[in-house]
Design an enzyme around this catalytic site. Structure first.
Site, mmCIF file in Angstrom:
data_model
loop_
_atom_site.group_PDB
_atom_site.id
_atom_site.type_symbol
_atom_site.label_atom_id
_atom_site.label_comp_id
_atom_site.label_asym_id
_atom_site.label_seq_id
_atom_site.Cartn_x
_atom_site.Cartn_y
_atom_site.Cartn_z
ATOM 1 N N ARG A 236 31.900 18.258 63.224
ATOM 2 C CA ARG A 236 32.828 17.136 63.044
ATOM 3 C C ARG A 236 32.948 16.318 64.326
ATOM 4 O O ARG A 236 32.933 16.869 65.421
ATOM 5 C CB ARG A 236 34.222 17.684 62.675
ATOM 6 N N ARG B 129 53.121 17.848 59.962
ATOM 7 C CA ARG B 129 52.597 17.975 61.312
ATOM 8 C C ARG B 129 53.553 17.416 62.351
ATOM 9 O O ARG B 129 53.259 17.450 63.540
ATOM 10 C CB ARG B 129 51.314 17.175 61.374
ATOM 11 N N ARG C 183 43.511 17.082 70.962
ATOM 12 C CA ARG C 183 44.151 17.579 69.733
ATOM 13 C C ARG C 183 45.102 18.730 70.060
ATOM 14 O O ARG C 183 46.165 18.850 69.454
ATOM 15 C CB ARG C 183 43.087 18.038 68.736
HETATM 16 P P1 AP5 Z 1 42.747 18.576 60.173
HETATM 17 O O1 AP5 Z 1 41.510 18.493 59.389
HETATM 18 O O2 AP5 Z 1 43.990 19.101 59.527
HETATM 19 O O3 AP5 Z 1 42.402 19.368 61.502
HETATM 20 P P2 AP5 Z 1 43.234 20.474 62.331
HETATM 21 O O4 AP5 Z 1 44.630 20.755 62.002
HETATM 22 O O5 AP5 Z 1 42.990 20.040 63.720
HETATM 23 O O6 AP5 Z 1 42.647 21.749 61.841
HETATM 24 P P3 AP5 Z 1 41.175 22.083 61.716
HETATM 25 O O7 AP5 Z 1 40.655 21.668 60.359
HETATM 26 O O8 AP5 Z 1 40.427 21.573 62.915
HETATM 27 O O9 AP5 Z 1 41.206 23.649 61.873
HETATM 28 P P4 AP5 Z 1 41.752 24.806 60.931
HETATM 29 O O10 AP5 Z 1 43.002 25.388 61.511
HETATM 30 O O11 AP5 Z 1 41.798 24.384 59.498
HETATM 31 O O12 AP5 Z 1 40.606 25.854 61.196
HETATM 32 P P5 AP5 Z 1 39.348 26.300 60.295
HETATM 33 O O13 AP5 Z 1 39.819 27.163 59.176
HETATM 34 O O14 AP5 Z 1 38.460 25.150 59.984
HETATM 35 O O15 AP5 Z 1 43.123 17.146 60.780
HETATM 36 C C1 AP5 Z 1 42.178 16.326 61.430
HETATM 37 C C2 AP5 Z 1 42.850 15.055 61.895
HETATM 38 O O16 AP5 Z 1 43.396 14.346 60.756
HETATM 39 C C3 AP5 Z 1 44.045 15.234 62.839
HETATM 40 O O17 AP5 Z 1 43.629 15.347 64.190
HETATM 41 C C4 AP5 Z 1 44.821 13.929 62.567
HETATM 42 O O18 AP5 Z 1 44.231 12.841 63.246
HETATM 43 C C5 AP5 Z 1 44.622 13.717 61.074
HETATM 44 N N1 AP5 Z 1 45.703 14.314 60.268
HETATM 45 C C6 AP5 Z 1 45.553 15.317 59.339
HETATM 46 N N2 AP5 Z 1 46.734 15.633 58.801
HETATM 47 C C7 AP5 Z 1 47.659 14.830 59.392
HETATM 48 C C8 AP5 Z 1 49.075 14.706 59.283
HETATM 49 N N3 AP5 Z 1 49.785 15.485 58.431
HETATM 50 N N4 AP5 Z 1 49.709 13.791 60.064
HETATM 51 C C9 AP5 Z 1 49.008 12.998 60.904
HETATM 52 N N5 AP5 Z 1 47.672 13.075 61.084
HETATM 53 C C10 AP5 Z 1 47.000 13.978 60.328
HETATM 54 O O19 AP5 Z 1 38.639 27.253 61.379
HETATM 55 C C11 AP5 Z 1 38.064 26.720 62.553
HETATM 56 C C12 AP5 Z 1 36.723 27.448 62.839
HETATM 57 O O20 AP5 Z 1 36.996 28.799 63.178
HETATM 58 C C13 AP5 Z 1 35.783 27.490 61.627
HETATM 59 O O21 AP5 Z 1 34.476 27.390 62.082
HETATM 60 C C14 AP5 Z 1 36.037 28.886 61.001
HETATM 61 O O22 AP5 Z 1 34.909 29.385 60.324
HETATM 62 C C15 AP5 Z 1 36.385 29.702 62.245
HETATM 63 N N6 AP5 Z 1 37.376 30.749 61.980
HETATM 64 C C16 AP5 Z 1 38.456 30.689 61.143
HETATM 65 N N7 AP5 Z 1 39.153 31.849 61.184
HETATM 66 C C17 AP5 Z 1 38.510 32.644 62.100
HETATM 67 C C18 AP5 Z 1 38.749 33.966 62.591
HETATM 68 N N8 AP5 Z 1 39.799 34.695 62.184
HETATM 69 N N9 AP5 Z 1 37.884 34.447 63.530
HETATM 70 C C19 AP5 Z 1 36.816 33.711 63.973
HETATM 71 N N10 AP5 Z 1 36.543 32.460 63.520
HETATM 72 C C20 AP5 Z 1 37.379 31.927 62.605
#
Ligand code: AP5
Length: 213
Positions: A160, A88, A171
């Site tokens: 969440r 990241r 974020r």
């Molecule tokens: P993390 O859990 O990794 O959160 P993120 O990167 O912010 O990603 P999300 O899980 O929020 O989203 P996603 O892209 O996976 O989307 P999703 O598939 O769920 O990290 C959380 C926190 O942890 C960070 O802020 C940080 O503090 C810490 N952290 C983690 N890793 C770190 C690192 N390497 N270094 C430092 N800190 C770290 O989809 C989102 C929604 O949209 C869902 O409801 C889904 O059903 C929907 N959806 C998905 N695809 C579609 C589509 N094509 N059309 C419509 N809806 C859709």
């Protein structure tokens, strides 16, 4: 096969990483899920990570890198993995490359799921997550069979803490300043592939399968 998922928070990295893991028989490794499991279990790592995650900030590189390196040593990683949420930052990407190079290995593909910020804010409010098994849903685009209950394990679904609109905005800022530079990093290595994440999730997966072969 070693695959990295890139994209803004809520772009669909976790959704697609789970589909890749199932289709290609490799583990889905999400640093966010690992931190959330540690928070749930009240570990020291979880307590430290929570102070950053609740504000939408990144957990310090040193904590993340040690954690992920020990995960790679597990047996199920011998045929590769799909990384969701790691690396990241540029230092995390360099640490990953250095660790792989020691064994003559490398990342095969970095998949960037492109979704504009305005779509992200509305998506996050509709996401529901299972704190027990990590499955994710969306109230409109991917609803569970029974409202508020996980299809996989039958536990309650939650919004969440970091999906509240003000935290999502931070974020996104953190993403643009600290994570987006990875797009150029992997472009220069000629392993970056981009997909349109605004499409239906099955169409996004079809595009990813066309890339991975
Ligand atoms: P993390 O859990 O990794 O959160 P993120 O990167 O912010 O990603 P999300 O899980 O929020 O989203 P996603 O892209 O996976 O989307 P999703 O598939 O769920 O990290 C959380 C926190 O942890 C960070 O802020 C940080 O503090 C810490 N952290 C983690 N890793 C770190 C690192 N390497 N270094 C430092 N800190 C770290 O989809 C989102 C929604 O949209 C869902 O409801 C889904 O059903 C929907 N959806 C998905 N695809 C579609 C589509 N094509 N059309 C419509 N809806 C859709």
């Amino acid at each position: 096969m070693k695959v990295i998922m890139l994209g803004a928070p809520g772009a669909g990295k976790g959704t697609q990483a789970k589909m890749i893991a199932d289709a290609y028989g490799i583990p889905h490794i999400s640093t966010g899920d690992i931190f959330r499991a540690n928070i749930k279990n009240g570990t020291e790592l979880g307590k430290k990570a929570k102070t950053y995650m609740d504000k939408g900030e990144l957990v310090p590189d040193a904590l993340v890198v040690d954690l992920i390196m020990s995960r790679f040593a597990e047996d199920d990683c011998r045929n590769g993995y799909v990384l969701d949420g790691f690396p990241r930052t540029i230092p995390q990407a360099e640490a990953l490359d250095a660790a792989l190079e020691k064994n003559g290995e490398h990342v095969d593909v970095a998949v960037d799921i492109e979704v504009p910020d305005e779509n992200i804010i509305s998506r996050m409010g509709g996401r529901r997550a299972c704190t027990n098994c990590g499955a994710t849903y969306h109230v409109k685009y991917n609803p569970p069979k029974v409202d508020g209950i996980c299809d996989v394990c039958g536990q309650k679904l939650i919004l969440r803490d970091d999906d509240k609109p003000e935290t999502v905005k931070n974020r996104l800022n953190v993403y643009h300043t600290q994570t987006q530079p990875l797009i150029d990093y992997y472009k220069k290595k000629d392993i970056l592939r981009t997909v349109d994440g605004t499409q239906d999730m099955n169409k996004v997966f079809a595009d990813i399968k066309a890339i991975l072969g």
